[in-house]
Design a protein around this motif. Sequence first.
Motif, PDB file in Angstrom:
ATOM      1  N   SER A 168     -32.341   6.326  19.776  1.00 44.64           N
ATOM      2  CA  SER A 168     -31.204   5.824  21.038  1.00 44.64           C
ATOM      3  C   SER A 168     -30.770   4.479  20.587  1.00 44.64           C
ATOM      4  N   THR A 220     -36.027  11.305  19.005  1.00 41.27           N
ATOM      5  CA  THR A 220     -34.710  11.087  19.648  1.00 41.27           C
ATOM      6  C   THR A 220     -34.522   9.591  19.266  1.00 41.27           C
ATOM      7  N   THR A 248     -31.890  12.428  15.152  1.00 42.39           N
ATOM      8  CA  THR A 248     -32.568  12.885  16.307  1.00 42.39           C
ATOM      9  C   THR A 248     -32.403  14.561  16.261  1.00 42.39           C
TER      10      THR A 248
END
Length: 125
Positions: A124, A122, A91
């Motif tokens: 996740s 990003t 990230t």
Amino acid sequence: QLQLVESGGGLVEYGGSLRLSCAASGLISDYNAIGWFRQAPGKEREGISCIRVSDDSTNSADSVKGRFTISRGDAKNTVILQMSNLRFEDTAIYYCAAVRTPGRCRLTIEEYNYWGQGTQVTVSL
């Protein structure tokens, strides 16, 4: 003056893939190499991978070897960063940059002359 524009960033699940593109406003053949860099929150900018324009030779950081691949794009004056098996630590804001310094491409930030604005990646759950 060369302008570089990154695209392809976004939100991706852990273990997933993303394809970043760096498009140059001029001829990348006027430069020795194009590099990809990233900067995570609270951390210094680091070099990821670079490609020498003349012969497509590459150089990559150990942290991304085997997961990220840099290449010339099908579209003229573009460079691609294919990222796979993404981890949380990937990230960051990803930047591409161009360098005139001849020789094998290096991931030395200070050598690079022109920079794009960056694209956010990003990773996740």
